[in-house]
Design an enzyme around this catalytic site. Structure first.
Site, short mmCIF file in Angstrom:
data_model
loop_
_atom_site.label_atom_id
_atom_site.label_comp_id
_atom_site.label_asym_id
_atom_site.label_seq_id
_atom_site.Cartn_x
_atom_site.Cartn_y
_atom_site.Cartn_z
N GLY A 1 0.84 -1.20 0.00
CA GLY A 1 0.00 0.00 0.00
C GLY A 1 0.87 1.24 0.00
O GLY A 1 1.85 1.32 0.75
N GLY B 1 -0.31 4.65 0.03
CA GLY B 1 -0.93 5.91 0.39
C GLY B 1 -0.07 6.63 1.41
O GLY B 1 1.14 6.37 1.53
N ALA C 1 0.14 6.40 4.68
CA ALA C 1 0.75 5.57 5.71
C ALA C 1 1.93 4.79 5.14
O ALA C 1 3.02 4.77 5.72
CB ALA C 1 -0.28 4.63 6.32
N GLY C 2 1.72 4.16 3.99
CA GLY C 2 2.76 3.33 3.39
C GLY C 2 3.99 4.15 3.01
O GLY C 2 5.13 3.77 3.30
N GLU D 1 -16.31 17.77 3.93
CA GLU D 1 -16.89 18.41 5.10
C GLU D 1 -16.39 19.86 5.21
O GLU D 1 -17.01 20.69 5.86
CB GLU D 1 -16.45 17.62 6.33
CG GLU D 1 -17.10 18.05 7.62
CD GLU D 1 -16.77 17.06 8.74
OE1 GLU D 1 -16.75 15.84 8.49
OE2 GLU D 1 -16.55 17.53 9.86
N HIS E 1 -17.83 5.77 3.98
CA HIS E 1 -16.65 6.59 3.78
C HIS E 1 -15.39 6.03 4.40
O HIS E 1 -14.33 6.05 3.81
CB HIS E 1 -16.95 7.97 4.36
CG HIS E 1 -15.83 8.96 4.21
ND1 HIS E 1 -15.36 9.33 2.98
CD2 HIS E 1 -15.11 9.67 5.12
CE1 HIS E 1 -14.38 10.22 3.13
NE2 HIS E 1 -14.19 10.43 4.42
N GLU F 1 -5.80 3.38 7.45
CA GLU F 1 -7.18 2.94 7.57
C GLU F 1 -7.33 1.44 7.76
O GLU F 1 -8.27 0.97 8.40
CB GLU F 1 -7.99 3.39 6.33
CG GLU F 1 -9.49 3.17 6.50
CD GLU F 1 -10.32 3.72 5.34
OE1 GLU F 1 -9.77 4.47 4.51
OE2 GLU F 1 -11.52 3.39 5.28
N ARG G 1 -14.85 8.38 13.62
CA ARG G 1 -13.68 9.22 13.41
C ARG G 1 -14.09 10.66 13.11
O ARG G 1 -15.05 10.89 12.37
CB ARG G 1 -12.86 8.67 12.24
CG ARG G 1 -11.69 9.54 11.86
CD ARG G 1 -10.90 8.97 10.71
NE ARG G 1 -11.61 8.94 9.45
CZ ARG G 1 -11.81 10.01 8.66
NH1 ARG G 1 -11.39 11.20 9.04
NH2 ARG G 1 -12.44 9.87 7.52
N SER H 1 -8.10 11.34 9.91
CA SER H 1 -7.61 10.15 9.22
C SER H 1 -6.28 10.40 8.51
O SER H 1 -5.38 9.56 8.54
CB SER H 1 -8.62 9.62 8.21
OG SER H 1 -8.80 10.54 7.16
N LEU H 2 -6.13 11.58 7.88
CA LEU H 2 -4.83 11.87 7.26
C LEU H 2 -3.76 11.87 8.35
O LEU H 2 -2.66 11.37 8.16
CB LEU H 2 -4.87 13.22 6.53
CG LEU H 2 -5.73 13.29 5.27
CD1 LEU H 2 -5.67 14.68 4.65
CD2 LEU H 2 -5.29 12.25 4.24
#
Lengths: 569, 292, 314
Positions: free
Chosen positions: A10, A12, A14-15, A244, A341, A372, A383, A388-389
């Site tokens: 992955g 994204g 995190a990876g 949002e 989501h 995630e 959350r 999350s980012l």
């Protein structure tokens, strides 16, 4: 056999962040079934939270409390504390990497309001924050391309576990169809979420539970799988996201009668209540026949913000509206509905990113997860937007650091290459050979529909049982599917079939965990148990595979500073 | 019809036949062109590489002069047209910038108001209903049997928000004109592509390759000639055609006409009156076709 | 009922690509990608293309529709139906097809790599963020919207004939660093970008602007890099000399001097370059096409000179 010190699955936020943490010392591989810059982190729009206090005084303590209250007190507070304390430095580091942030007049990183946050805490880059962070990290990845090998368009099939130790993964090159064993001293999963099990979702086509299900098939439980976040503002029917931030900048939500209905549900925070509350309010309005034109539509009204503000802060939102439904939000309200989501649940990890398998925190040596796909749990039952980012970057870094420390203590373990490879080759062969008549497309559609209808914003025992029953039947039909493309080169059909297999497994886990949780908390709302039940359910669920069935156990929540209290906004 | 004519530099220099044929075409159609003798070069998108502010100021000055004359501006060069439109769009959409520009113009006695005059390419004027009717009425020698391939020039098409063609990926303005003149339009992929002229100094091979591909495409689509509304395209396709032929080791000899030449031919002017003998590639083969 | 005429290619089955037609009722509100998925999922599972986010941010699903590159997820299919009822789908251009609409992006990424696509900071990292004004942010706002979809690369007119050209995406990415107030390598960057294959090889066709699905608009960014290169006095190349000569000519006469421009562009001391100009020059001389040797100014050229001077002061 391919060999690296560490394999990250992955690419994204995190990876990539994990890769950067290790690349100076180790030979790192990062694998993605798309290109790294196409990862779904890039779709995040509104911001990344950190108590920088750039526009109003703020503190990590407030960030902590907001997060825990937003999570309906299911968060592990020791982990949340580390996470919110790490936030400011993580943002500064991104900025130093070159990430492009919107700015305050005095040149600092600009911050805006967001649902459930009591302070303007969302650092942002217009309305493409995930995109700019993703690209900033991708730039760093390219900078360190000598020590980070990028495997773009490779697919991870299975995790190689030997007892309590992880020794690599089995992967295939989508372009050639070649199956390879990747031997590693440590493996990090950063495989994202699984919103694609739902019909209306903001998730990319790539969000198909590949990582979590590979872990699950290897015997690792999934934590809090019942907690799925429905974002209030998905585009009507398509489900794609309208940030949002649109509400953070002052947008209104209107029902079919033109009322700002949040007044009835969260009078103090109105549109900026946490997502679970806003999504439920929107769904309630629609269920009561107060949707726009009697349809499942709520209006997101930005007209009063004016064109200049919209173009400065929400340009992408405007373009999405124009391109996808022909609505210019400067002139007309946007038609929205709640959309699946984010998955609060995932592969259980401790606060260092190590994957754990039980209440005692027993580690799988050499196996880490972040972002995630992982459940630390910092988000609890719901959350907050922009958390999350932050989660991806903070725990990406921590998982990388932990893996680095771990790898320095072990060598490569022996891997039975042909055995591991054969298992995956057989899976391919089975699909090619099964010669069934069932349409995988029908199976996928039916799964998504039953999940959105029966395991969505509102749930109850009957609906969840229908859901589980349907999924089980779909899994049987899946064994009799019909494949068209039997080629090796870029066979996207076969990968979609494998992904569907993962999603069917995941859907059943979500619904089963949801059935077991007889209370309402955060993103999980049971109409037959509409109250939170701390006495019986202030605990995390752990769903295990057991002889082809699912077994649910629980583990306690870590509470340090804030005892559960009533949650009002 | 009366317009302020923005000639551009090349029509007064290396393609003077364009200027002459424009005058002839206007004369034949009864359109009055008032040459803007004090207008500066549009900058060709090159001046703005060095100094975007001056480039816009000079173009705003041109608009201001047209406003003073109360005439719409007509261009005879795709590049001039696109560059002028770009300035217009930039200034009109940014009041602060407009103020800055007008401040620069002030001492020279010019002020740009905006919204008062339009900037159109000659082809845009002729391809309106009014223009086509006028052509229909004035055609004396229909160009029957002539297969003409339009070559638009990038700047009148892209970016599309500045283009006066409704569908800039599939423009039909030039082809509509050809049909009225009695010629047969040839549709081919390259008609909306780049001729390579802007990089002929920097990268000759690439430039000639681009022009060459367009020529081959036109020839293979059956064209007798290529007709362009841009003198820079003309230079690339005509003046450099021998180099292109040498590079590709092939003889093309496709005549390249300026749009006003084609129009004026149909209005009855002779090739000599339109200085078609000034072209590098001989246009003699067209005489035979037109003689039938 | 619409016809989707799709360029199919599967090297495992046959070496040459071919076109295949599919009939589909376009559902109301369906994007092109929705239709492609319908074809794949209900008519032919072997139809192959890339896709992921379906909200125009991941850059996966760029294809050619009716001859031009676009993001399939971003366009309403009904808007693309042309010539009666057909949408023609082809792989992106300027890259090698792998299968159906999937192309090999390697050259694209290799060129991104070449421009050193990462911040090379001017200063050591401070404790907090580096300051950057909203105006400075605005300089890199547009280029940072690039999603690397390859649409510009696909339709670039220069790349069609010259694969050494870095191309619009890489050059737009370069602008993002050249004009980043935090970057310390501006001069080195524009120097590198002024070499053959760089900014001065762009032919101004603006295809990239037209195809860009985001506000990145590569050609606009390329011009910004050119301006910085000239400000940084990186002028020992034809492109820069061309711009300088052009400017000089307008400044002195209000119009372009076509006689001095080529000579000053190749450089007075570039013997081979000058020699190369000869054939076309002689040819034009012979035809009477050489611009008047006595270069004439526009009327009221003094006003033009004044504007140059005023602007210089700013």
């Amino acid at each position: 056999m391919i060999k690296h010190d560490v394999v990250i699955v992955g690419s994204g936020l995190a990876g990539m962040r994990a890769a950067l943490e290790m690349c100076k010392d180790l030979d790192v591989a990062i694998l993605s079934k798309v290109y790294p810059s196409r990862s779904h982190s890039g779709a995040a729009q509104g911001g990344i939270a950190a108590a920088l206090g750039n526009s109003e005084p703020d503190s990590w303590e407030e960030h902590l409390y907001d997060t825990v209250k937003g999570g309906d007190f299911l968060n592990d507070q020791d982990a949340v504390e580390e996470y919110v304390k790490a936030a400011p430095d993580v943002i500064y580091e991104l900025e130093h990497f070159g990430c492009v942030f919107s700015r305050t007049p005095d040149g600092k990183i600009a911050q805006r309001s967001f649902g459930g946050h009591s302070k303007p805490r969302a650092c942002f880059s217009a309305d493409r924050t995930g995109h700019t962070i993703l690209h900033a990290l991708h730039e760093q990845l390219l900078k360190h391309s000598k020590s980070i090998k990028i495997y773009s368009e490779w697919y991870m099939h299975s995790l190689i576990l030997d007892g309590d130790r992880c020794n690599g993964v089995v992967v295939s090159d989508i372009r050639t169809g070649a199956v390879e064993v990747m031997q590693a001293r440590a493996v990090i999963f950063a495989t994202g979420g699984y919103g694609r099990v739902f019909n209306i979702t903001s998730n990319a086509f790539a969000g198909t539970a590949d990582g979590v299900m590979a872990a699950f098939r290897a015997g690792i439980p999934l934590e809090d799988a019942e907690f799925v976040q429905y974002h209030p503002s998905g585009l009507y029917r398509q489900g794609i996201l309208f940030s949002e931030a649109a509400r953070g900048e002052g947008g209104y939500l209107l029902n079919g009668e033109g009322d700002r209905f949040m007044e009835q549900y969260a009078p103090a925070r109105m549109e900026l209540a946490p997502r679970d509350i806003v999504a439920r309010a929107a769904q309630s309005e629609m269920d009561a026949g107060r949707g726009v034109d009697g349809k499942d539509i709520i209006h997101l009204d930005l007209r009063h913000l004016g064109e200049a503000r919209i173009m400065e802060r929400l340009p992408q939102i405007r373009q999405l509206g124009i391109d996808f439904i022909g609505v210019d939000c400067v002139k007309d309200p946007l038609p929205i509905q709640p959309t699946a989501h984010y998955s609060m649940g995932g592969i259980p990890t401790d606060k260092t990113g190590h994957v754990i398998t039980d209440e005692q925190g027993t580690r799988v040596n050499g196996f880490f997860a972040a972002g995630e796909c992982a459940c630390v749990s910092v988000h609890g039952a719901n959350r907050l937007g922009t958390n999350s980012l932050l989660d991806a970057v903070v725990f990406g870094e921590l998982a990388g650091r932990s893996a680095l420390a771990y790898v320095n203590t072990v060598g490569h373990a022996k891997v039975n290459e042909s055995h591991e490879k054969t298992k995956v080759l057989e899976q391919f062969e089975n699909i090619f050979q099964q010669n069934g008549s069932e349409s995988y497309n029908d199976i996928r559609d039916e799964m998504k529909t039953v999940m959105t209808e029966n395991c969505g914003v509102f749930r109850d025992e009957d609906r969840l049982k229908v859901c589980i029953d349907t999924i089980q039947k779909l899994r049987e039909r899946y064994e009799r599917g019909k494949v068209t493309d039997k080629g090796k080169v870029f066979n996207s059909e076969i990968y979609e079939i494998i992904e569907l297999g993962n999603m069917l497994g995941m859907a059943e886990i979500i619904a089963t965990a949801a059935l077991a949780r007889q209370e309402s908390r955060g993103g999980h709302f049971r109409t037959d148990y509409p109250k939170r039940d701390d006495e019986n359910f202030l605990k995390h669920s752990l769903t295990y595979p057991k002889d082809g069935e699912l077994e649910i156990k629980y583990k306690p929540v870590v509470i340090t500073k804030h005892q559960p209290a009533e949650r009002t906004y | 019809m009366k317009f302020a004519l923005f000639t551009g530099c090349v029509a007064k220099g290396a393609t003077r036949e364009l200027m002459l044929s424009t005058t002839r075409a206007a004369e034949g159609l009864g359109i009055e062109f008032v040459e803007m003798k004090s207008a500066a070069c549009c900058g060709a998108g090159v001046l703005s590489e060095k100094t975007p502010l001056v480039a816009d100021a000079l173009n705003a000055r041109t608009f201001a002069i047209a406003e003073e004359q109360e005439l719409d501006v007509v261009t005879i060069c795709s590049t001039c047209q696109g560059v002028l439109k770009k300035t217009e769009c930039h200034i009109d959409s940014d009041p602060g910038y407009k103020k800055k520009i007008n401040h620069l113009l002030e001492e020279g006695g010019h002020q740009y108001t905006g919204g008062k005059i339009k900037v159109k390419h000659f082809a845009n004027i002729l391809s309106t209903e009014e223009g086509l009717n006028l052509l229909r009425e004035k055609v004396k020698r229909p160009l029957a049997g002539l297969k003409a391939a339009a070559f638009y020039g990038c700047y009148v098409l892209r970016p599309s928000e500045l283009s006066l063609y409704e569908d800039s990926d599939n423009p039909t303005g030039l082809e509509q004109i050809f049909e009225i003149l009695g010629a047969t339009p040839v549709y081919y992929d390259s008609r909306t592509k780049c001729c390579g002229f802007p990089i002929v100094m920097m990268n000759k091979e690439t430039s000639h390759d681009m022009a060459g591909n367009a020529l081959i495409d036109a020839i293979e689509s059956g064209a007798d000639c290529v007709v362009t509304g841009c003198p820079l395209c003309h230079l690339s396709l005509d003046s450099y055609q021998p180099e292109i032929e040498k590079m590709n080791k092939k003889g093309y000899s496709v005549p390249i006409l300026h749009l006003p030449q084609l129009v004026a031919l149909a209005l009855g002017y002779s090739p000599q009156e339109l200085e078609m003998d000034k072209h590098i590639v001989s246009t003699a083969r067209l005489d035979k076709i037109l003689e039938g | 009922m619409a016809t989707f005429r799709i360029k199919r290619y599967n090297p495992e089955k046959q070496p040459e690509p071919y076109y295949e037609e599919f009939q589909l009722d376009i559902p109301q509100g369906a994007t092109l990608l929705d239709c492609m998925n319908q074809i794949k999922w209900t008519l032919d599972g072997s139809f192959t293309y890339r896709m992921s986010c379906r909200s125009a941010i991941c850059g996966s699903c760029a294809v050619k529709a009716n001859g031009h590159a676009l993001l399939a997820c971003q366009r309403q299919a009904s808007h693309l139906v042309k010539n009666g009822d057909t949408i023609v789908l082809e792989p992106l251009g300027n890259m090698k097809p792998i299968k159906d609409l999937v192309v090999d992006f390697k050259p694209f990424w290799d060129k991104i790599d070449k421009i050193k696509p990462y911040l090379q900071p001017k200063t050591r990292a401070p404790e907090k963020e580096r300051l950057q004004s909203p105006e400075q942010f605005k300089r890199i706002d547009d280029s940072s919207t690039c999603i690397m979809c390859g649409s510009c690369y696909s339709d670039c007119n220069v790349l069609e004939v010259n694969d050494k050209f870095l191309g619009p995406a890489a050059l737009a990415k370069a602008q993002r660093f050249v004009e980043d107030s935090r970057d310390g390598k501006t001069h080195e960057r524009v120097k590198e970008l002024s070499k053959p294959g760089g900014i001065w090889d762009c032919t101004h066709c603006a295809e990239c602007v037209e195809r860009c699905p985001k506000p990145a608009r590569p050609f606009d960014r390329i011009k910004e890099v050119m301006t910085v290169a000239l400000e940084e006095r990186v002028t020992n190349n034809t492109g820069a000399r061309h711009a300088i000569s052009f400017t000089k000519s307008i400044k002195s006469s209000g119009r372009l001097n076509e006689n001095t421009l080529p000579v000053e562009s190749v450089g007075y001391f570039n013997v081979k370059g000058l020699f190369d100009l000869l054939p076309v020059g002689l040819r034009m001389l012979f035809k009477g096409k050489i611009p008047p040797i006595l270069h004439k100014s526009i009327d009221d050229v003094d006003d033009v000179k004044r504007i140059f001077m005023e602007a210089d002061k700013e």
